[in-house]
Structure formats: structure tokens, C-alpha cells
Write a protein that holds these residues in place. Sequence first.
Motif, PDB file in Angstrom:
ATOM      1  N   ILE A  23     -19.743  -2.718 -32.517  1.00  0.00           N
ATOM      2  CA  ILE A  23     -20.250  -3.634 -31.490  1.00  0.00           C
ATOM      3  C   ILE A  23     -19.970  -3.078 -30.092  1.00  0.00           C
ATOM      4  O   ILE A  23     -20.826  -3.127 -29.209  1.00  0.00           O
ATOM      5  N   GLY A  24     -18.782  -2.514 -29.910  1.00  0.00           N
ATOM      6  CA  GLY A  24     -18.440  -1.954 -28.606  1.00  0.00           C
ATOM      7  C   GLY A  24     -19.301  -0.764 -28.231  1.00  0.00           C
ATOM      8  O   GLY A  24     -19.680  -0.601 -27.064  1.00  0.00           O
ATOM      9  N   LEU A  27     -22.693  -2.144 -27.171  1.00  0.00           N
ATOM     10  CA  LEU A  27     -22.588  -2.757 -25.850  1.00  0.00           C
ATOM     11  C   LEU A  27     -22.378  -1.715 -24.751  1.00  0.00           C
ATOM     12  O   LEU A  27     -22.896  -1.860 -23.640  1.00  0.00           O
ATOM     13  N   LEU A  30     -25.767  -0.194 -24.130  1.00  0.00           N
ATOM     14  CA  LEU A  30     -26.621  -1.146 -23.419  1.00  0.00           C
ATOM     15  C   LEU A  30     -26.210  -1.275 -21.951  1.00  0.00           C
ATOM     16  O   LEU A  30     -27.055  -1.429 -21.073  1.00  0.00           O
ATOM     17  N   TYR A  31     -24.922  -1.203 -21.695  1.00  0.00           N
ATOM     18  CA  TYR A  31     -24.448  -1.226 -20.306  1.00  0.00           C
ATOM     19  C   TYR A  31     -24.969  -0.015 -19.550  1.00  0.00           C
ATOM     20  O   TYR A  31     -25.422  -0.123 -18.405  1.00  0.00           O
ATOM     21  N   THR A  52     -20.892   5.035 -24.295  1.00  0.00           N
ATOM     22  CA  THR A  52     -20.856   4.619 -25.697  1.00  0.00           C
ATOM     23  C   THR A  52     -19.463   4.805 -26.285  1.00  0.00           C
ATOM     24  O   THR A  52     -18.945   3.915 -26.967  1.00  0.00           O
ATOM     25  N   GLY A  55     -17.097   2.210 -24.765  1.00  0.00           N
ATOM     26  CA  GLY A  55     -17.335   0.907 -25.377  1.00  0.00           C
ATOM     27  C   GLY A  55     -16.777   0.833 -26.785  1.00  0.00           C
ATOM     28  O   GLY A  55     -16.227  -0.194 -27.197  1.00  0.00           O
ATOM     29  N   GLY A  59     -13.931  -1.777 -27.755  1.00  0.00           N
ATOM     30  CA  GLY A  59     -14.244  -2.751 -28.798  1.00  0.00           C
ATOM     31  C   GLY A  59     -13.264  -2.689 -29.945  1.00  0.00           C
ATOM     32  O   GLY A  59     -12.809  -3.716 -30.456  1.00  0.00           O
TER      33      GLY A  59
END
Length: 69
Positions: A23-24, A27, A30-31, A52, A55, A59
Motif C-alpha cells: 500500500i505504501g 501511495l 501516486l504522490y 515508491t 512509500g 508503509g
Amino acid sequence: MCRKLYSMMKKASIWYPLAGIAIGSVLGYLYYHFIGCSSGTCPITSNPVNSTLYGAVMGGLLISSLVRK
């Protein structure tokens, strides 16, 4: 052998940190994609690999700190 490995993974509750890493990393990418750094001077958000990985680490750490032992 496979059952033994499955029981070890179930006991170690390795699934929660792996889910946090997955998930991290999504996200983090996506950030980078939607917010990012257009000038290229930001060390984390100027590169999709860096954001990536950052994150994923964040996460994994967050989820593993929240899981009861």
C-alpha cells in the motif's frame, strides 16, 4: 514442507507488514505522479523510484508498529 512454511508465515504475521509495504509503495508512486516535484530538486519526489521506495518503507514501518504482537 509447504504446510510447515504456511504455518510459520501465519504465526509470524508477516502479512501485515507486506500489505503495508504494498500500500505504501502504491501511495508513494501516486504522490510522485499527482503532486511530485516539477523542478527536479526534491530528492524524494523528483524520481518515481525514490518516492515508491520511500512509500514502501514508511508503509511497512507504520503497519508493523500498529500490529499487536
